[in-house]
Design a protein around this motif. Structure first.
Motif, mmCIF file in Angstrom:
data_model
loop_
_atom_site.group_PDB
_atom_site.id
_atom_site.type_symbol
_atom_site.label_atom_id
_atom_site.label_comp_id
_atom_site.label_asym_id
_atom_site.label_seq_id
_atom_site.Cartn_x
_atom_site.Cartn_y
_atom_site.Cartn_z
ATOM 1 N N LEU A 72 0.996 -0.984 -0.136
ATOM 2 C CA LEU A 72 -0.262 -0.217 -0.100
ATOM 3 C C LEU A 72 1.259 1.211 -0.284
ATOM 4 O O LEU A 72 0.562 2.022 -0.705
ATOM 5 N N VAL A 73 1.998 1.291 1.107
ATOM 6 C CA VAL A 73 2.880 2.513 1.270
ATOM 7 C C VAL A 73 3.606 2.931 -0.294
ATOM 8 O O VAL A 73 3.973 3.831 -0.493
ATOM 9 N N LEU A 74 3.827 1.319 -0.512
ATOM 10 C CA LEU A 74 4.865 1.506 -1.751
ATOM 11 C C LEU A 74 3.937 1.878 -3.232
ATOM 12 O O LEU A 74 4.313 2.667 -4.100
ATOM 13 N N PHE A 75 2.771 1.698 -3.175
ATOM 14 C CA PHE A 75 1.200 1.969 -4.742
ATOM 15 C C PHE A 75 1.602 3.692 -3.987
ATOM 16 O O PHE A 75 1.651 4.100 -5.725
ATOM 17 N N PHE A 76 0.995 4.356 -2.979
ATOM 18 C CA PHE A 76 0.843 5.599 -3.091
ATOM 19 C C PHE A 76 2.461 6.559 -3.176
ATOM 20 O O PHE A 76 2.111 7.511 -3.898
ATOM 21 N N PRO A 195 -4.760 11.753 -24.418
ATOM 22 C CA PRO A 195 -4.480 10.870 -24.410
ATOM 23 C C PRO A 195 -3.595 9.723 -24.649
ATOM 24 O O PRO A 195 -2.975 8.898 -24.314
ATOM 25 N N ASN A 196 -2.487 10.846 -25.629
ATOM 26 C CA ASN A 196 -0.925 10.091 -25.815
ATOM 27 C C ASN A 196 0.044 10.589 -24.164
ATOM 28 O O ASN A 196 1.276 9.854 -24.547
ATOM 29 N N GLU A 197 -0.623 10.517 -23.110
ATOM 30 C CA GLU A 197 0.761 10.292 -21.835
ATOM 31 C C GLU A 197 -0.420 9.385 -21.663
ATOM 32 O O GLU A 197 -0.516 7.641 -21.719
ATOM 33 N N GLU A 198 1.276 8.568 -20.423
ATOM 34 C CA GLU A 198 1.146 7.867 -19.695
ATOM 35 C C GLU A 198 0.121 7.315 -18.306
ATOM 36 O O GLU A 198 -0.188 7.830 -17.824
ATOM 37 N N LEU A 199 0.213 5.722 -18.671
ATOM 38 C CA LEU A 199 -1.336 6.343 -17.965
ATOM 39 C C LEU A 199 -0.478 5.993 -15.958
ATOM 40 O O LEU A 199 0.349 5.525 -16.265
ATOM 41 N N THR A 200 -1.257 6.530 -15.096
ATOM 42 C CA THR A 200 -0.633 6.729 -13.876
ATOM 43 C C THR A 200 -0.515 5.229 -13.426
ATOM 44 O O THR A 200 1.327 4.902 -12.526
ATOM 45 N N VAL A 201 -0.920 4.500 -13.875
ATOM 46 C CA VAL A 201 -0.915 2.592 -13.173
ATOM 47 C C VAL A 201 -0.575 1.645 -14.420
ATOM 48 O O VAL A 201 -2.023 2.139 -15.109
ATOM 49 N N GLY A 202 0.232 0.753 -14.449
ATOM 50 C CA GLY A 202 -0.381 -0.669 -15.355
ATOM 51 C C GLY A 202 0.225 -0.074 -17.041
ATOM 52 O O GLY A 202 0.343 1.681 -17.526
ATOM 53 N N LEU A 287 -0.602 -2.004 -6.140
ATOM 54 C CA LEU A 287 -1.993 -2.017 -5.796
ATOM 55 C C LEU A 287 -2.096 -3.612 -5.653
ATOM 56 O O LEU A 287 -3.181 -4.094 -4.944
ATOM 57 N N GLY A 288 -2.025 -4.361 -6.897
ATOM 58 C CA GLY A 288 -3.017 -5.501 -7.322
ATOM 59 C C GLY A 288 -2.618 -6.544 -6.355
ATOM 60 O O GLY A 288 -3.256 -6.744 -5.699
ATOM 61 N N THR A 289 -0.976 -6.980 -5.699
ATOM 62 C CA THR A 289 -1.156 -7.065 -4.725
ATOM 63 C C THR A 289 -1.810 -7.187 -3.009
ATOM 64 O O THR A 289 -2.670 -7.824 -2.635
ATOM 65 N N PHE A 290 -1.791 -5.515 -2.857
ATOM 66 C CA PHE A 290 -2.493 -5.111 -2.062
ATOM 67 C C PHE A 290 -4.046 -5.273 -1.850
ATOM 68 O O PHE A 290 -4.421 -6.663 -1.328
ATOM 69 N N LEU A 291 -4.509 -5.408 -3.162
ATOM 70 C CA LEU A 291 -5.694 -5.935 -3.256
ATOM 71 C C LEU A 291 -6.482 -6.951 -3.143
ATOM 72 O O LEU A 291 -7.140 -7.229 -2.415
ATOM 73 N N ALA A 292 -5.722 -7.929 -3.536
ATOM 74 C CA ALA A 292 -5.849 -9.211 -3.370
ATOM 75 C C ALA A 292 -5.512 -9.239 -2.474
ATOM 76 O O ALA A 292 -6.576 -10.703 -1.873
ATOM 77 N N GLY A 352 -16.171 1.900 -0.125
ATOM 78 C CA GLY A 352 -14.970 1.010 0.721
ATOM 79 C C GLY A 352 -13.325 1.719 0.749
ATOM 80 O O GLY A 352 -13.484 1.922 2.219
ATOM 81 N N ALA A 353 -13.029 1.856 0.199
ATOM 82 C CA ALA A 353 -11.617 2.185 0.658
ATOM 83 C C ALA A 353 -10.913 3.168 -0.756
ATOM 84 O O ALA A 353 -11.427 3.000 -1.648
ATOM 85 N N THR A 354 -9.894 3.992 -0.038
ATOM 86 C CA THR A 354 -8.550 4.706 -1.060
ATOM 87 C C THR A 354 -8.380 3.037 -1.831
ATOM 88 O O THR A 354 -8.756 3.898 -3.207
ATOM 89 N N PRO A 355 -7.559 2.102 -1.791
ATOM 90 C CA PRO A 355 -7.271 1.196 -2.918
ATOM 91 C C PRO A 355 -8.622 0.531 -3.945
ATOM 92 O O PRO A 355 -7.288 0.557 -5.123
ATOM 93 N N THR A 356 -9.726 0.918 -3.119
ATOM 94 C CA THR A 356 -10.622 0.186 -4.472
ATOM 95 C C THR A 356 -10.824 1.167 -5.481
ATOM 96 O O THR A 356 -10.940 1.259 -6.143
#
Length: 400
Positions: A72-76, A195-202, A287-292, A352-356
Motif C-alpha cells: 500500500l505504501v509503495l503504491f502511494f 490521450p498520449n500521456e503515460e497511464l498512472t498505473v499499468g 496495488l494488485g497485490t494489496f487489493l488481492a 469501501g476504501a481508497t485503494p479500491t
C-alpha cells in the motif's frame, strides 16, 4: 477454529489470487467489459472459497499482512513520484468540489444509516455504523468508533456490526465503480483530454506489455520509491509526536511528489523515473497485490451472521452512491472524461476504501485512456479531509 497464516505465505497466496483474477478476466469477457479489476475478480473468488470452508467445517484463517501494508505504501509513493506540480495546480478546483461532495456523502450516508437502523429496531445513533463510520471510513474508523456507539446506545456487538458493514461495503465498492464509468464514458462518448500521456498505473488493456523496461530502470524506480518511504516514515513520526494522526501513505505520497518534481528540476537531463513503464509496472504490482490480499482475507461470514438488516441498508447505500455519482458528482465535476474516472473512484471510495477507488480508476483508464489528475485529487481528499470531516459528523450524531 482459526489458523494464523504467516506473512510470507499470505503474500504468496495474494500473488496467486491476483493471477487467478487476471485469468478470470481473460476468460470471462464480461468482467473486462464492466471494468472489474483483476485482483477484485480473484480476491472475491478466494473470499467465497473461505466462506464455503468456514460454513462447511467451522475453520477460518487470519493472515499476517506486513507485505500487504508495504505494498500500500509503495503504491502511494509511486502515485506521488508520477505527479507533476502542474497537475496539482490544475487539480485545485476539482479538489475543492470533491471535498464538498464528500461532505454531502458523509451526511447522507449517516441519514440513510439512521433510517435503516430505526426501521430494523436498532438505536438511531448506531446508524453511523450503517453509514459513514463503516463505509467511507472503512474498517479502521468503524472499529475506532464502535465502542463509543456501544457505550452510548447499549448496543451489544457494535464492533462486529461495524466490521460486517465495512466488509460488505468493500465488496460493493470493488464492483460498482467500473460499470458506472462504463455507462458514463459510452453514454456520452467521452475521451481523455491528453490521450498520449503515460497511464498512472499499468498499461492499456490491449497492450499488456512493458517493452522498454530494463533492470537498471526498475532498480532506479525502486530506489527512489524507498527513499520516499524512508523520509515519509520519518515525517510521519514527527507528525505523530505533534499530536496528529495520518496514515503512513500520506507523508510518503507527499514526499514522493517532492522528490519526483525536484529531481526533474535539479537534473533535467537525468534518466527519467516519473512517467516511465518501470514505475507503471511497480504501481500495478503493488496495488494488485494489496487489493488481492485484502479481499481474499475478508471474513464474509460476519455478514451472514448479522442477516438481512445489513443487506437492506447496504442496498440503499449502494443505490444512493450510484445515483449520486451519476447525477450529481459527474455533472458537478464537469461531465467530461476525468469526471467519469472520478465517478468510478468515488464509488469505490464512498463504499469501501481508497485503494479500491484507485483500482476502479485503474481498470477504467487502462481501457479508455489516462486521467492523471484524478489519481492525485481523490487520494488527497480521502487522506486529508475524510477522517476529519467524518469524525466531526460521527461525534455530533453519537452525542446527539
Amino acid at each position: 477454529m482459526t489458523y494464523l497464516i504467516p506473512d510470507m505465505i499470505a503474500a504468496t497466496l495474494g500473488l496467486a489470487v491476483y493471477l487467478l483474477g487476471a485469468e478470470l478476466n481473460q476468460q470471462v469477457k464480461l468482467l473486462q467489459r464492466f471494468n472489474i479489476p483483476e485482483p477484485v475478480s480473484g480476491g472475491l473468488v478466494a473470499a467465497l472459497v473461505m466462506l464455503g470452508l468456514y460454513m462447511a467445517t467451522g475453520i477460518s484463517f487470519d493472515f499476517e499482512m506486513a507485505t500487504r501494508d508495504y505494498m500500500l505504501v509503495l503504491f502511494f509513493a509511486a502515485i506521488g513520484l508520477n505527479a507533476r506540480f502542474l497537475d496539482l495546480l490544475t487539480g485545485g478546483k476539482p479538489l475543492f468540489l470533491l471535498l464538498v461532495l464528500t461532505l454531502i456523502t458523509i451526511i447522507m450516508q449517516n441519514g440513510i444509516g439512521a433510517v435503516g437502523a430505526v426501521a430494523f429496531g436498532f438505536p438511531a445513533q448506531s446508524g453511523v455504523l450503517f453509514g459513514s463510520a463503516a463505509l467511507i471510513g472503512g474498517h479502521g474508523t468503524a472499529i475506532a468508533w464502535a465502542p463509543d456507539v456501544g457505550a452510548v446506545t447499549g448496543l451489544e456487538g457494535a464492533t462486529e456490526l461495524g466490521v460486517a458493514v465495512a466488509t460488505l461495503g468493500l465488496v460493493l465498492a470493488a464492483v460498482v465503480g467500473g460499470p458506472v464509468a462504463k455507462y458514463l464514458v459510452e453514454r456520452y462518448t467521452l475521451t481523455p483530454d491528453r490521450p498520449n500521456e503515460e497511464l498512472t498505473v499499468g498499461v492499456a488493456t490491449e497492450e499488456q506489455r512493458y517493452p522498454d523496461i530494463t533492470p537498471l530502470g526498475l532498480m532506479r524506480v525502486m530506489l527512489y520509491l524507498h527513499l520516499a518511504i524512508i523520509i515519509g516514515y520519518g515525517v510521519n513520526v514527527l507528525i505523530a509526536e505533534a499530536g496528529l494522526k495520518l496514515p503512513l501513505f500520506v507523508p510518503c505520497l507527499i514526499i514522493a511528489i517532492l522528490i519526483g518534481n525536484l529531481r526533474s528540476w535539479l537534473r533535467p537531463n537525468a534518466v527519467p523515473v516519473s512517467r516511465t513503464s518501470a514505475l507503471g509496472l511497480v504501481s500495478e504490482l503493488a496495488l494488485g497485490t494489496f487489493l488481492a490480499m485484502s479481499l481474499m482475507s475478508l471474513q464474509l461470514w460476519t455478514i451472514a451472521e448479522l442477516g438481512v438488516t445489513i443487506l437492506v441498508v447496504l442496498a440503499a447505500q449502494t443505490a444512493f452512491t450510484v445515483i449520486f455519482v451519476i447525477y450529481v458528482l459527474f455533472p458537478v465535476m464537469g461531465s467530461g472524461y476525468r469526471a467519469a474516472v472520478l465517478a468510478a473512484g468515488f464509488g469505490g471510495f464512498a463504499l469501501g476504501a481508497t485503494p479500491t477507488a484507485i483500482a476502479n480508476m485503474t481498470a477504467v483508464t487502462k481501457r479508455y485512456g489516462p486521467s492523471p489528475i484524478a489519481f492525485i485529487v481523490l487520494p488527497l481528499v480521502s487522506a486529508f479531509f475524510v477522517d476529519i470531516a467524518n469524525a466531526i459528523v460521527i461525534q455530533t450524531i453519537v452525542n446527539f
